[in-house]
Design a protein around this motif. Structure first.
Motif, PDB file in Angstrom:
ATOM      1  N   THR A  81       0.733  -1.082  -0.094  1.00  0.00           N
ATOM      2  CA  THR A  81       0.025  -0.036   0.106  1.00  0.00           C
ATOM      3  C   THR A  81       0.721   1.224   0.117  1.00  0.00           C
ATOM      4  O   THR A  81       2.060   1.285   0.656  1.00  0.00           O
ATOM      5  CB  THR A  81      -0.950  -0.068   1.085  1.00  0.00           C
ATOM      6  N   ALA A  82       0.365   2.208  -0.545  1.00  0.00           N
ATOM      7  CA  ALA A  82       0.884   3.753  -0.416  1.00  0.00           C
ATOM      8  C   ALA A  82       0.970   4.112   1.033  1.00  0.00           C
ATOM      9  O   ALA A  82       1.628   4.935   1.163  1.00  0.00           O
ATOM     10  CB  ALA A  82       0.087   4.682  -1.245  1.00  0.00           C
TER      11      ALA A  82
ATOM     12  N   TYR B 157      -0.378  -0.357  -3.959  1.00  0.00           N
ATOM     13  CA  TYR B 157      -1.319   0.312  -4.573  1.00  0.00           C
ATOM     14  C   TYR B 157      -1.630   1.662  -4.014  1.00  0.00           C
ATOM     15  O   TYR B 157      -1.503   1.853  -2.894  1.00  0.00           O
ATOM     16  CB  TYR B 157      -2.631  -0.111  -4.416  1.00  0.00           C
ATOM     17  N   PHE B 158      -2.147   2.740  -4.921  1.00  0.00           N
ATOM     18  CA  PHE B 158      -2.657   3.715  -4.314  1.00  0.00           C
ATOM     19  C   PHE B 158      -4.089   3.737  -4.258  1.00  0.00           C
ATOM     20  O   PHE B 158      -4.519   2.744  -3.400  1.00  0.00           O
ATOM     21  CB  PHE B 158      -2.040   5.117  -5.259  1.00  0.00           C
TER      22      PHE B 158
ATOM     23  N   LEU C 196     -18.736   5.530  -1.626  1.00  0.00           N
ATOM     24  CA  LEU C 196     -19.788   6.246  -0.614  1.00  0.00           C
ATOM     25  C   LEU C 196     -20.461   7.469  -1.603  1.00  0.00           C
ATOM     26  O   LEU C 196     -21.312   7.815  -1.476  1.00  0.00           O
ATOM     27  CB  LEU C 196     -18.891   7.007   0.440  1.00  0.00           C
TER      28      LEU C 196
ATOM     29  N   ASP D 152      -4.895  11.917   7.328  1.00  0.00           N
ATOM     30  CA  ASP D 152      -4.854  12.064   5.860  1.00  0.00           C
ATOM     31  C   ASP D 152      -3.845  12.887   5.539  1.00  0.00           C
ATOM     32  O   ASP D 152      -3.882  14.140   5.749  1.00  0.00           O
ATOM     33  CB  ASP D 152      -6.298  12.595   5.531  1.00  0.00           C
TER      34      ASP D 152
HETATM   35  N1  UFG Z   1     -12.910  11.223   1.846  1.00  0.00           N
HETATM   36  C1  UFG Z   1     -13.929  12.057   1.909  1.00  0.00           C
HETATM   37  N2  UFG Z   1     -15.235  11.752   2.201  1.00  0.00           N
HETATM   38  C2  UFG Z   1     -15.655  10.412   2.438  1.00  0.00           C
HETATM   39  C3  UFG Z   1     -14.603   9.428   2.352  1.00  0.00           C
HETATM   40  C4  UFG Z   1     -13.179   9.780   2.034  1.00  0.00           C
HETATM   41  O1  UFG Z   1     -13.792  13.480   1.575  1.00  0.00           O
HETATM   42  O2  UFG Z   1     -16.769  10.030   2.868  1.00  0.00           O
HETATM   43  C5  UFG Z   1     -11.509  11.498   1.443  1.00  0.00           C
HETATM   44  C6  UFG Z   1     -10.423  11.101   2.408  1.00  0.00           C
HETATM   45  O3  UFG Z   1     -10.241  12.137   3.170  1.00  0.00           O
HETATM   46  C7  UFG Z   1      -9.184  11.042   1.460  1.00  0.00           C
HETATM   47  C8  UFG Z   1      -9.961  10.510  -0.018  1.00  0.00           C
HETATM   48  O4  UFG Z   1     -11.442  10.959   0.203  1.00  0.00           O
HETATM   49  O5  UFG Z   1      -8.829  12.388   1.230  1.00  0.00           O
HETATM   50  C9  UFG Z   1      -9.867   9.173  -0.107  1.00  0.00           C
HETATM   51  O6  UFG Z   1     -10.179   8.302   1.030  1.00  0.00           O
HETATM   52  P1  UFG Z   1     -10.324   6.794   0.855  1.00  0.00           P
HETATM   53  O7  UFG Z   1     -10.972   6.576   2.391  1.00  0.00           O
HETATM   54  O8  UFG Z   1     -11.188   6.328  -0.450  1.00  0.00           O
HETATM   55  O9  UFG Z   1      -8.745   6.449   0.628  1.00  0.00           O
HETATM   56  P2  UFG Z   1      -7.554   6.722   1.297  1.00  0.00           P
HETATM   57  O10 UFG Z   1      -6.803   7.295   0.606  1.00  0.00           O
HETATM   58  O11 UFG Z   1      -7.704   7.135   2.731  1.00  0.00           O
HETATM   59  O12 UFG Z   1      -7.031   5.103   1.633  1.00  0.00           O
HETATM   60  C10 UFG Z   1      -6.725   4.161   0.402  1.00  0.00           C
HETATM   61  C11 UFG Z   1      -7.067   2.925   0.807  1.00  0.00           C
HETATM   62  C12 UFG Z   1      -6.159   2.347   1.950  1.00  0.00           C
HETATM   63  C13 UFG Z   1      -4.719   2.716   1.539  1.00  0.00           C
HETATM   64  C14 UFG Z   1      -4.417   4.282   1.252  1.00  0.00           C
HETATM   65  C15 UFG Z   1      -2.963   4.476   0.490  1.00  0.00           C
HETATM   66  O13 UFG Z   1      -8.426   2.679   1.261  1.00  0.00           O
HETATM   67  O14 UFG Z   1      -6.334   1.274   2.047  1.00  0.00           O
HETATM   68  O15 UFG Z   1      -5.392   4.333   0.028  1.00  0.00           O
HETATM   69  O16 UFG Z   1      -2.835   5.685   0.124  1.00  0.00           O
HETATM   70  F1  UFG Z   1      -3.963   2.461   2.601  1.00  0.00           F
END
Ligand code: UFG
Length: 328
Positions: free
Chosen positions: A118-119, A169-170, A194, A286
């Motif tokens: 993971t990233a 993965y990103f 979502l 984040d």
């Molecule tokens: N976000 C929102 N609203 C939401 C859900 C997410 O604004 O309801 C934002 C988050 O704050 C983030 C972006 O959308 O800035 C992406 O969020 P995700 O939860 O979809 O994904 P993440 O980037 O947090 O995490 C993903 C994977 C992890 C992995 C990570 C690596 O889900 O497993 O990428 O960068 F570790």
């Protein structure tokens, strides 16, 4: 070649299984504890061994029976927030479980290991785009469990010649073009599914976690990469291990970042729904921007992505969710 796909009934694993079956040169076995996966996501005719990688006897039985040459490993807990609440559960599943899996591989002479990384292991990155050898200091237990496994793999190669590929993965997203399989987590925490719950009538609006980041529009920027493109990279990684007999690690992204607001805009274009959004406080942990350099995967593995536009990616996810409004 006989391949074992651990977590093959899950979101990313099931897309790998699908791409592997198209090639007609692999004998595939899926292992899954079905805690988050769905047997219906596995094509008919592929054996599914239901059990947990933390169960040593179960692994012994599976390896004695199937004797795989290669293992794809997707069996892991993936929620960053949950990992902060239950770090030990995360180490138990993601690290201890992987130790047992690697022990079974060593005992039964399995040669190649393709690891779903993971990233998140880069934490707050020192530069953008992130290159595979950049400093990795995870900022949450989830990322740390993946880094721990990556470190362990290095010593396994040195000690008993295990050849591995770590694929970081990103933001994995989208769904198979057929719409038959896709992302279905309970509870859902990922941005695109979502957002799509709004036009599906399952939620009123989407929350934007923070609009005061140091990015162009203030919302977080991520690198969204289509799950079928990720699947292709895994198969290329196995080819690479078999051909070069050397271990390696790769970042997998699109090289381009999109903000949360841009993704919502894309979903509005694709679905034709206004998708109301509301700004909420930042979500803990984040980073403002995460974008991969996938150059190494492109040059070393010959990886070429099929999906280049976020609209196309969101369209595949929308196709899946429309076909499965209640999930699988
Ligand atoms: N976000 C929102 N609203 C939401 C859900 C997410 O604004 O309801 C934002 C988050 O704050 C983030 C972006 O959308 O800035 C992406 O969020 P995700 O939860 O979809 O994904 P993440 O980037 O947090 O995490 C993903 C994977 C992890 C992995 C990570 C690596 O889900 O497993 O990428 O960068 F570790």
């Amino acid at each position: 070649m006989k391949v074992l796909v651990c977590g093959g009934a899950g979101y990313i694993g099931s897309h790998i299984v699908r791409e592997l079956t198209k090639l007609n040169k692999y004998e595939i076995v899926v292992l899954d504890n079905l805690s988050t996966g769905h047997t219906i996501a596995v094509p008919e005719g592929i054996p599914v061994e239901v059990g947990d990688i933390r169960d040593k006897q179960f692994l012994e039985d599976v390896f004695s029976k199937h004797k795989p040459t290669a293992v794809f490993h997707f069996s892991a807990s993936i929620e960053v927030a949950q990992s902060c609440v239950d770090p030990l559960g995360y180490y138990e599943n993601n690290v201890a479980g992987t130790i047992y899996l690697l022990q079974a591989m060593q005992k039964h002479g399995a040669k190649y290991f393709i690891f779903s990384s993971t990233a998140a292991l880069f934490g707050q990155p020192e530069r953008i785009p992130i290159h595979p050898d950049d400093l990795s200091i995870p900022v949450n237990p989830y990322g740390d469990t993946k880094l721990a496994v990556e470190t362990m793999l290095k010593w396994c190669d040195q000690a008993f010649g295990l050849k591995y590929a770590c694929l970081r993965y990103f933001n994995a997203c989208g769904a198979d073009a057929s719409g038959d399989i896709g992302e279905d987590h309970t509870p859902e925490s990922h941005l695109i599914p979502l957002i799509l719950q709004v036009p599906l009538g399952k939620r009123e609006k989407i929350f934007i976690f923070g609009d005061d980041y140091d990015t162009e529009d203030g919302s977080c920027v991520r690198d969204y990469v289509h799950v079928t493109d990720l699947a292709t990279a895994h198969i290329l990684a196995l080819d690479y291990l078999a051909r070069e007999n050397t271990s390696n690690r790769f970042n997998l992204g699109s090289g381009k970042g999109y903000s949360v607001k841009e993704i919502i805009e894309a979903a509005r274009r694709v679905t034709g729904h206004p998708i109301p959004a509301e700004i909420k406080p930042r979500r803990a942990g984040d980073p403002a921007t995460l974008v991969a350099s996938s150059e190494k995967a492109e040059t070393v593995l010959g990886w070429k992505r099929q999906y280049h536009s976020v609209d196309d990616i969101v369209r595949t996810a929308w196709n899946f969710h429309q076909k499965h409004p209640k999930g699988f």
